[in-house]
Design an enzyme around this catalytic site. Sequence first.
Site, mmCIF file in Angstrom:
data_model
loop_
_atom_site.group_PDB
_atom_site.id
_atom_site.type_symbol
_atom_site.label_atom_id
_atom_site.label_comp_id
_atom_site.label_asym_id
_atom_site.label_seq_id
_atom_site.Cartn_x
_atom_site.Cartn_y
_atom_site.Cartn_z
ATOM 1 N N GLY A 150 -41.174 7.751 -3.027
ATOM 2 C CA GLY A 150 -40.641 6.401 -2.961
ATOM 3 C C GLY A 150 -41.596 5.501 -2.197
ATOM 4 O O GLY A 150 -42.366 5.971 -1.363
ATOM 5 N N GLN B 260 -44.451 -1.820 2.474
ATOM 6 C CA GLN B 260 -45.413 -0.765 2.825
ATOM 7 C C GLN B 260 -46.797 -1.013 2.239
ATOM 8 O O GLN B 260 -47.758 -0.344 2.624
ATOM 9 C CB GLN B 260 -44.913 0.609 2.349
ATOM 10 C CG GLN B 260 -43.665 1.090 3.090
ATOM 11 C CD GLN B 260 -43.237 2.447 2.573
ATOM 12 O OE1 GLN B 260 -42.549 2.543 1.580
ATOM 13 N NE2 GLN B 260 -43.665 3.498 3.251
ATOM 14 N N CYS C 38 -42.148 9.716 5.817
ATOM 15 C CA CYS C 38 -42.421 8.349 5.350
ATOM 16 C C CYS C 38 -43.927 8.175 5.222
ATOM 17 O O CYS C 38 -44.675 8.567 6.109
ATOM 18 C CB CYS C 38 -41.861 7.344 6.355
ATOM 19 S SG CYS C 38 -42.164 5.630 5.920
ATOM 20 N N LEU C 39 -44.368 7.557 4.131
ATOM 21 C CA LEU C 39 -45.801 7.337 3.934
ATOM 22 C C LEU C 39 -46.376 6.397 4.996
ATOM 23 O O LEU C 39 -47.571 6.407 5.242
ATOM 24 C CB LEU C 39 -46.076 6.762 2.533
ATOM 25 C CG LEU C 39 -45.791 7.717 1.370
ATOM 26 C CD1 LEU C 39 -45.949 7.003 0.045
ATOM 27 C CD2 LEU C 39 -46.703 8.937 1.429
ATOM 28 N N HIS D 13 -33.565 5.178 1.900
ATOM 29 C CA HIS D 13 -34.778 5.058 2.717
ATOM 30 C C HIS D 13 -35.566 3.803 2.311
ATOM 31 O O HIS D 13 -36.020 3.037 3.170
ATOM 32 C CB HIS D 13 -35.617 6.328 2.546
ATOM 33 C CG HIS D 13 -36.907 6.349 3.312
ATOM 34 N ND1 HIS D 13 -37.156 7.222 4.341
ATOM 35 C CD2 HIS D 13 -38.038 5.602 3.177
ATOM 36 C CE1 HIS D 13 -38.377 6.996 4.819
ATOM 37 N NE2 HIS D 13 -38.935 6.023 4.116
ATOM 38 N N GLU D 14 -35.719 3.589 0.997
ATOM 39 C CA GLU D 14 -36.525 2.447 0.529
ATOM 40 C C GLU D 14 -35.825 1.112 0.799
ATOM 41 O O GLU D 14 -36.471 0.133 1.167
ATOM 42 C CB GLU D 14 -36.855 2.587 -0.962
ATOM 43 C CG GLU D 14 -37.654 3.829 -1.348
ATOM 44 C CD GLU D 14 -38.823 4.118 -0.424
ATOM 45 O OE1 GLU D 14 -39.431 3.188 0.122
ATOM 46 O OE2 GLU D 14 -39.118 5.314 -0.231
ATOM 47 N N HIS E 143 -36.455 0.003 4.234
ATOM 48 C CA HIS E 143 -37.751 -0.656 4.434
ATOM 49 C C HIS E 143 -37.652 -2.156 4.173
ATOM 50 O O HIS E 143 -38.313 -2.958 4.838
ATOM 51 C CB HIS E 143 -38.805 -0.071 3.477
ATOM 52 C CG HIS E 143 -39.498 1.156 3.995
ATOM 53 N ND1 HIS E 143 -40.211 1.182 5.168
ATOM 54 C CD2 HIS E 143 -39.605 2.413 3.489
ATOM 55 C CE1 HIS E 143 -40.725 2.392 5.355
ATOM 56 N NE2 HIS E 143 -40.365 3.167 4.354
HETATM 57 ZN ZN ZN Z 1 -40.839 5.134 4.118
#
Ligand code: ZN
Length: 173
Positions: free
Chosen positions: A48, A53, A90-91, A132-133, A136
């Site tokens: 995701g 991000q 998380c990226l 989660h997304e 963000h």
């Molecule tokens: Zn994330």
Amino acid sequence: MSLLKIVTVADDNPVLRRKAPKVGKVDDSIRRLMDDMMETMVAAPGVGLAAPQVDVSIRVITIKVDNQLLHLANPEIIKADGEQIGYEGCLSIPGMVGEVARADKVVCKALNRHGKAVRIKGTGLLARAIQHEIDHLDGILFTDRLTDPSTLRRVDEMGDEEIMNVEGEAVTV
Ligand code: ZN
């Protein structure tokens, strides 16, 4: 399509903490962003990604779970049921995982890649990724939602038994 740079917490970029505004219309520029985000996310690899991000503060997310590709604008959870507790990554917080409780089932409304209103039903990993997304888009990171601060750790510092757990449940999003 092109790969985008993923903003991490180490960059100290306020975009990760900003509440992103809604997309007015899903036009070619939004579709290009969605395509670039999907390519960037798959290459990372992750399941995701949210527009903040990649340093774009608008409400767009991409998700790939079980070969289902989702490009969503203005996603909003309209129903949430049950609970799942598992490790999450998380990226934008590379190499770290922590335990987060999420709803187990969600229904999300959004606009798809063509600007059409859609409803997405997700359970398990897909439900976790959607939550989660969307976090963000509101400037919330998984580290804000840990079941306990002591569960935050480096992936490479986890013991064998715990790594089994992470491999089974962690999701880099
Ligand atoms: Zn994330």
